[in-house]
Design a protein around this motif. Structure first.
Motif, short mmCIF file in Angstrom:
data_model
loop_
_atom_site.label_atom_id
_atom_site.label_comp_id
_atom_site.label_asym_id
_atom_site.label_seq_id
_atom_site.Cartn_x
_atom_site.Cartn_y
_atom_site.Cartn_z
N ASP A 59 0.82 -1.21 0.00
CA ASP A 59 0.00 0.00 0.00
C ASP A 59 0.85 1.26 0.00
N VAL A 98 2.17 1.81 -3.70
CA VAL A 98 1.28 2.08 -4.83
C VAL A 98 0.72 3.48 -4.79
N GLY A 150 0.35 -0.45 -8.81
CA GLY A 150 -0.16 0.92 -8.84
C GLY A 150 -0.35 1.42 -10.26
N TRP A 198 -7.86 5.41 -9.13
CA TRP A 198 -7.01 5.39 -7.94
C TRP A 198 -7.71 4.76 -6.74
N ILE A 244 -6.58 1.18 -5.60
CA ILE A 244 -5.34 0.87 -4.90
C ILE A 244 -5.60 0.68 -3.40
#
Length: 493
Positions: free
Chosen positions: A39, A42, A168, A177, A180
């Protein structure tokens, strides 16, 4: 050493060999670490899309990253202390649950302000769970069997590092987005009940939560990390930055002074009297400073100078990160046989060589093919450090102290990464900038050379200050099989 029931919780003995329990523990904590690492990587790729969708300012985009970094670095020691006091399995589950919920909140955020708040909560959840992954492994595996487990654990982290930019870029290109963050939710929903069912609960030795130590450590780290992350945009001479760094340093000094005389310290200062613990943390600080500060700019170089898309840059970085996940398990296995020190020296030396090679050939006309060699060397060097460093830290303390040691090590490494980015960013802006590809290269080269110097210094420290993690591991294994308290105290010194 007092053993009264109102002061000390019995330390957790090494349980009888249970391959199924060990396998489940390794799988669960590795997946938890995978979530956190993936996390964090990305998000950087998604910043342009977040800017367009939410109308976020440059400052808001900066805090989308920094809110996570700040919360994560500040609460690492706190997460380890809470695990020792309330149960490592319980707090690991709590950290993963908070991280999962905050991921969903980030995906649903309708504004940049709410996204920043959700990212801060993600950082808190990650800070609770991350040090406990190492502690739970230390509790499940006896010292003589930890090397391969730590190699797999760090290899899984390497996979997350490898896939971060790639995932990503792919998600942004194929969808939006928001995804992600949604990616974390199903993983977390599966991991939480598995952890509750398959992990064995364990505690630290003390029943008392060191609230004063927590307050001093958290506020001190907040001041230092806040000053470092804001220095990139505000400058080192800004009064707010100077005040934050100074206040943070004073609070950390106050924390050290308090812990030296505390009855139940959250971080025993005797850890740093152990050469293996001290040298390993110095090596980790140097690696995260030099390498992660350099990666921050090299990933931009692929896009801003060599004109790759985020997805293309992610694919090309797989050469670097792919080497990490191949070499890490082998380094963990062989560090049990030969000790951690040779791997720490070789790992930092390889990274310094790789970055020096890149600095020597970097230009606006550079080809990707010329970067493959140093990328492989850099990834291999990182892999030679990850598992052996974790093994050396765990070998220098008792199993019931692993939470405290893990929290300290993770906090030091995170500070190294933040400090590296801040210092290298200053060097970059003093010599170049983003005005043109040539300006970027002019700033990048001296910044990378600073990283080379720090990595070389770390290798030198490991070379001139010898220690033996194998001996320590053997001693602690004997202690955990029944050494009396007085002997345990000597082993921890």
């Amino acid at each position: 050493m007092t053993t009264s029931s109102n002061r000390i919780r019995p330390s957790n003995p090494i349980r009888p060999s249970n391959p199924i329990r060990r396998t489940w523990t390794l799988a669960i904590v590795s997946v938890g670490l995978f979530m956190v690492v993936l996390d964090n990587l990305v998000v950087n790729v998604a910043l342009p899309s977040i800017h367009r969708d939410l109308g976020a300012s440059i400052q808001a985009l900066e805090w989308t990253v920094n809110a996570y970094v700040l919360a994560y670095a500040v609460f690492l020691l706190t997460g380890a202390a809470l695990g020792d006091r309330f149960g490592r399995r319980r707090m690991f589950i709590a950290g993963i649950a908070l991280f999962t919920a905050a991921s969903a909140a980030s995906a649903l955020a309708p504004s940049s302000d709410l996204l920043i708040a959700a990212r801060a909560l993600q950082g808190v959840g990650a800070a609770i769970a991350t040090p406990l992954t190492l502690t739970l492994l230390a509790d499940a595996f006896p010292p003589q069997q930890r090397g391969l487990a730590l190699g797999v654990w760090s290899g899984i982290s390497g996979i997350a590092v490898a896939l971060g930019p790639l995932v990503g870029g792919a998600v942004i290109q194929l969808s939006s987005w928001h995804w992600i963050f949604w990616l974390n939710v199903p993983i977390g929903l599966v991991l939480i009940p598995l952890a509750a069912r398959r992990l064995t609960e364990s505690y630290g030795a003390s029943k008392r939560l060191d609230l004063r130590g927590l307050a001093l450590a958290s506020s001190g780290l907040f001041g230092i990390v806040f000053g470092l992350v804001r220095s990139q945009s505000q400058g080192w001479t800004n009064p707010v930055i100077v005040a934050a760094l100074a206040a943070g340093a004073l609070l950390v000094i106050a924390f050290i002074a308090y812990e030296l005389r505390a009855r139940d310290p959250m971080l025993p200062m005797s850890f740093f009297a152990n050469r293996g613990f001290a040298v390993t943390n110095a090596v980790s600080l140097a690696m995260y400073f030099g390498m992660f500060g350099s990666i921050f700019f090299l990933s931009q170089f692929l896009q801003d100078v060599l004109h790759n898309t985020p997805l293309q840059a992610g694919v090309k970085l797989l050469v670097w990160t792919g080497a990490t996940m191949i070499v890490a398990p082998l380094a963990g296995f062989f560090s049990e046989r030969y000790g951690s020190r040779p791997f720490l020296i070789a790992g930092l030396a390889l990274q310094a060589l790789a970055l020096g090679w890149l600095a020597a050939i970097t230009s606006v006309h550079q080809t990707y093919a010329s970067m493959i060699g140093p990328f492989i060397l850099a990834g291999s060097g990182m892999a030679l450090v990850f598992a052996p460093a974790a093994n050396a830290v765990l070998s220098s303390v008792r199993t019931d102290q692993a939470g405290q040691a893990s929290g300290a090590t993770n906090a030091i490494r995170e500070l190294g990464g933040v400090l590296g980015i801040a210092v290298l960013a200053t060097v970059f802006t003093n010599h170049g900038g983003y005005a043109s590809p040539q300006a970027f290269v002019n700033g990048l080269i001296p910044a990378i050379w600073v990283g080379v110097g720090v990595l070389a210094a770390g290798a030198l420290i490991a070379a001139v200050l010898p220690f033996s993690s194998r001996a320590d591991a053997s001693e602690h294994a004997e202690a955990e099989r029944g050494a009396p308290p007085a002997e345990l105290a000597q082993l921890a010194a």
